[in-house]
Design an enzyme around this catalytic site. Structure first.
Site, PDB file in Angstrom:
ATOM      1  CB  SER A 143     -69.637  19.859  -6.700  1.00 15.19           C
ATOM      2  OG  SER A 143     -69.457  20.871  -5.730  1.00 15.19           O
TER       3      SER A 143
ATOM      4  CG  ASN B 149     -70.914  32.921  -6.593  1.00 14.86           C
ATOM      5  OD1 ASN B 149     -71.137  31.750  -6.279  1.00 14.86           O
ATOM      6  ND2 ASN B 149     -71.876  33.817  -6.745  1.00 14.86           N
TER       7      ASN B 149
ATOM      8  CB  THR C 226     -52.072  12.404 -51.059  1.00 22.70           C
ATOM      9  OG1 THR C 226     -52.050  11.953 -52.411  1.00 22.70           O
ATOM     10  CG2 THR C 226     -50.777  13.149 -50.763  1.00 22.70           C
ATOM     11  CG  HIS C 227     -56.434  11.307 -52.177  1.00 22.26           C
ATOM     12  ND1 HIS C 227     -57.626  11.960 -52.301  1.00 22.26           N
ATOM     13  CD2 HIS C 227     -55.492  12.182 -52.595  1.00 22.26           C
ATOM     14  CE1 HIS C 227     -57.423  13.186 -52.784  1.00 22.26           C
ATOM     15  NE2 HIS C 227     -56.130  13.345 -52.955  1.00 22.26           N
TER      16      HIS C 227
ATOM     17  CB  SER D   9     -57.528 -12.066 -30.696  1.00 19.33           C
ATOM     18  OG  SER D   9     -58.723 -12.822 -30.813  1.00 19.33           O
TER      19      SER D   9
ATOM     20  CE  LYS E 278     -56.132  -9.440 -35.300  1.00 21.50           C
ATOM     21  NZ  LYS E 278     -57.579  -9.244 -35.085  1.00 21.50           N
TER      22      LYS E 278
ATOM     23  CG  ASN F 176     -55.623  -7.083 -32.077  1.00 22.97           C
ATOM     24  OD1 ASN F 176     -55.405  -7.440 -33.236  1.00 22.97           O
ATOM     25  ND2 ASN F 176     -56.461  -7.720 -31.277  1.00 22.97           N
TER      26      ASN F 176
ATOM     27  CD  GLU G 128     -57.033  -1.259 -32.476  1.00 25.37           C
ATOM     28  OE1 GLU G 128     -58.228  -1.575 -32.453  1.00 25.37           O
ATOM     29  OE2 GLU G 128     -56.106  -2.086 -32.403  1.00 25.37           O
TER      30      GLU G 128
ATOM     31  CE1 TYR H 149     -70.920  29.297  -9.786  1.00 23.73           C
ATOM     32  CE2 TYR H 149     -73.071  29.306  -8.724  1.00 23.73           C
ATOM     33  CZ  TYR H 149     -71.939  28.628  -9.122  1.00 23.73           C
ATOM     34  OH  TYR H 149     -71.820  27.289  -8.882  1.00 23.73           O
TER      35      TYR H 149
ATOM     36  CD  GLN I 146     -71.868  21.855  -8.174  1.00 18.83           C
ATOM     37  OE1 GLN I 146     -71.712  22.637  -7.254  1.00 18.83           O
ATOM     38  NE2 GLN I 146     -72.748  20.859  -8.114  1.00 18.83           N
TER      39      GLN I 146
HETATM   40  N1  ARG Z   1     -69.707  23.983  -6.059  1.00 20.21           N
HETATM   41  C1  ARG Z   1     -69.965  25.240  -6.651  1.00 20.21           C
HETATM   42  C2  ARG Z   1     -69.438  25.258  -8.081  1.00 20.21           C
HETATM   43  O1  ARG Z   1     -68.683  24.407  -8.388  1.00 20.21           O
HETATM   44  C3  ARG Z   1     -69.318  26.324  -5.867  1.00 20.21           C
HETATM   45  C4  ARG Z   1     -69.957  27.653  -6.016  1.00 20.21           C
HETATM   46  C5  ARG Z   1     -71.270  27.653  -5.355  1.00 20.21           C
HETATM   47  N2  ARG Z   1     -71.840  28.941  -5.362  1.00 20.21           N
HETATM   48  C6  ARG Z   1     -73.118  29.148  -5.055  1.00 20.21           C
HETATM   49  N3  ARG Z   1     -73.563  30.333  -5.125  1.00 20.21           N
HETATM   50  N4  ARG Z   1     -73.899  28.166  -4.676  1.00 20.21           N
HETATM   51  O2  ARG Z   1     -69.750  26.089  -8.897  1.00 20.21           O
END
Ligand code: ARG
Length: 453
Positions: free
Chosen positions: A20, A107, A152-153, A274, A280, A282, A287, A314, A319
């Protein structure tokens, strides 16, 4: 970090799926702040000496400065922000780095980091919301007594002050700000000390940790604390609601800026052309703001779906809480300032607004005229409906019908009925708080300004 019981490395794609760091490095400042607080507390708890604590704090500051300057030497093996910081800390201060994680788990660490990150994000989101609110007030202050057709509408309904329409987009954003402030009370609660699931065996002072990290409370249950992501779902609900509010403002601006309405022109800085049609211009700013609301709603769906049916405590699924959150915050921080700029620099067109005001929009006022003279409203409604039809059949405006036509439908009509055909009088008649009358709107505008004071 956890390789002791393993004899083989990770499959390459498994590593890519698992790591991550590419996205959670966004929490580097929160991770290091949390670790600094933890180092101080485990020193108080007698786990490390004050010299070791000072070494850890000095090293963490070095790593902090590296991230801040963009010089952090990342490694492809870095699994997440927590392990990356610890790995680098070891390179900076040596073996003592191995003591930092005592009594702590990733965790409770990640739960703490992400809460700190959301706390900061809430403040920035609130600032973005205020920016749009300020843009609305710039236009509302400038709108004076201008009247706009109220729809309205998407059918012409009744005349209202332009300010009143503008402010109708202010209050939804104010409610979003209230929701954010309320959400913050549940975000700023400390999970640290929950360990992996059972709570830390160290005698740390969790309240002191919370105070140091700017949190007002501590979690009550370690099992819940490490897997509670309600606060992310709550933030993402607010973000989705913000997106929906901005999309509705945008939709109004898109059609009001079309040639068919012509009520408003957008500044060049917030429009695009455009590649094919030279004429144009826009309203892409609005949007895109309208379109971006889709991904904000999508982020909410992602977190809710990740959380549904998850076993307690957990699980690595958690993640998946970060990317939708980060994407939503980035989307808000890009979209809202643009919407604010596009709104603040738009020009409302007095002549087009006047052209949009059709006297059929005063039919209710004509009915009210009869009601004032004792006619039951249901009868009055029917009478005026007949007049609208006669005018339509003759291809004229209702105001152009001769008085005897009015009187042939209902004898109550006198010459003064023609006074009903005034947009200004129609607006002025609506004096109750919250209505479009001038004084009521002036009070509304003052209340709106007070929200930003
Ligand atoms: N990268 C993990 C997350 O975002 C961190 C926690 C990882 N904990 C574990 N028990 N592997 O949740």
């Amino acid at each position: 970090m956890w390789g002791g019981r393993f004899s083989q490395g990770l499959d390459a794609l498994m590593a890519e799926l698992n790591n991550s760091f590419p996205f959670d490095r966004a929490m580097w400042a929160q991770d290091i702040r949390g670790s600094m607080a933890w180092a101080r507390q485990i020193c108080v708890a007698g786990v490390i000496t004050s010299t070791e604590r000072d070494d850890l704090l000095r090293g963490l500051q070095v790593v902090y400065d590296e991230f801040a300057s963009g010089a952090f030497p990342a490694k492809t093996a870095d699994e997440d922000i927590h392990s990356a910081v610890e790995r680098r800390l070891g390179e900076v201060v040596g073996a003592v780095a191995g003591k930092l994680h005592t009594g702590r788990s990733r965790n409770d660490q990640v739960a703490t980091d992400i809460r700190l990150w959301v706390m900061a994000a809430i403040a920035r989101t609130d600032e973005c919301l205020q920016e749009v609110q300020r843009a609305i007030l710039v236009q509302a202050d400038a709108a004076g007594d201008l009247i706009i057709p109220g729809y309205t509408h998407v059918q012409r309904a009744q005349p209202i002050l332009l300010r009143h329409w503008l402010l109708s987009h202010f209050w939804p954003l104010q409610r979003d700000r209230e929701r954010l402030a309320d959400c913050l009370t549940r975000v700023a609660v400390l999970p640290l000390g929950s360990g992996a699931i059972a709570g830390t065996p160290l005698k740390v002072d969790r309240r002191a940790l919370a105070a140091e990290l700017g949190m007002h409370d501590i979690s009550r249950n370690s099992v819940d604390a490490i897997s509670d992501r309600d606060f992310i779902a709550e933030y993402l609900f607010v973000a989705a609601m913000v997106g929906i509010h901005i999309s509705r403002l945008s939709e109004d601006m898109v059609f009001f800026s079309s040639a068919e309405y012509g009520f408003v022109s957008l500044a060049d800085a917030y429009s695009t052309g455009s590649s094919l049609m030279p004429q144009k211009k826009n309203p892409d700013s609005f949007e895109l703001a309208r379109g971006k609301s889709g991904r904000l709603v999508g982020s909410l769906m992602t977190i809710l779906t990740v959380l549904k049916g998850l076993p307690s405590a957990y699980n690595k699924d958690l993640q998946e809480d970060k990317e939708p959150l980060f994407d939503a915050v980035r989307t808000i921080e890009l979209t809202l300032p643009v919407a604010a700029g596009a709104l603040a620099t738009a020009t409302f067109n007095r002549a087009a607004l006047l052209r949009g005001l059709d006297d059929a929009m005063l039919a209710t006022d004509v009915a009210d005229y009869l009601v004032d003279r004792g006619v039951p409203f249901r009868t009055a409604h029917k009478v005026v409906g007949q007049l609208v039809r006669i005018a339509e059949e003759r291809g004229v405006k209702m105001v152009a019908l001769p008085l005897d036509v009015f009187q042939s439908v209902d004898a109550t009509f006198k010459a003064d009925v023609m006074e009903c055909f005034s947009m200004a009088a129609s607006v002025a008649a609506r004096t109750v708080p919250g209505a479009t009358g001038h004084q009521a709107v002036a009070e509304q505008l003052a209340a709106a300004h007070a929200c930003l004071a």
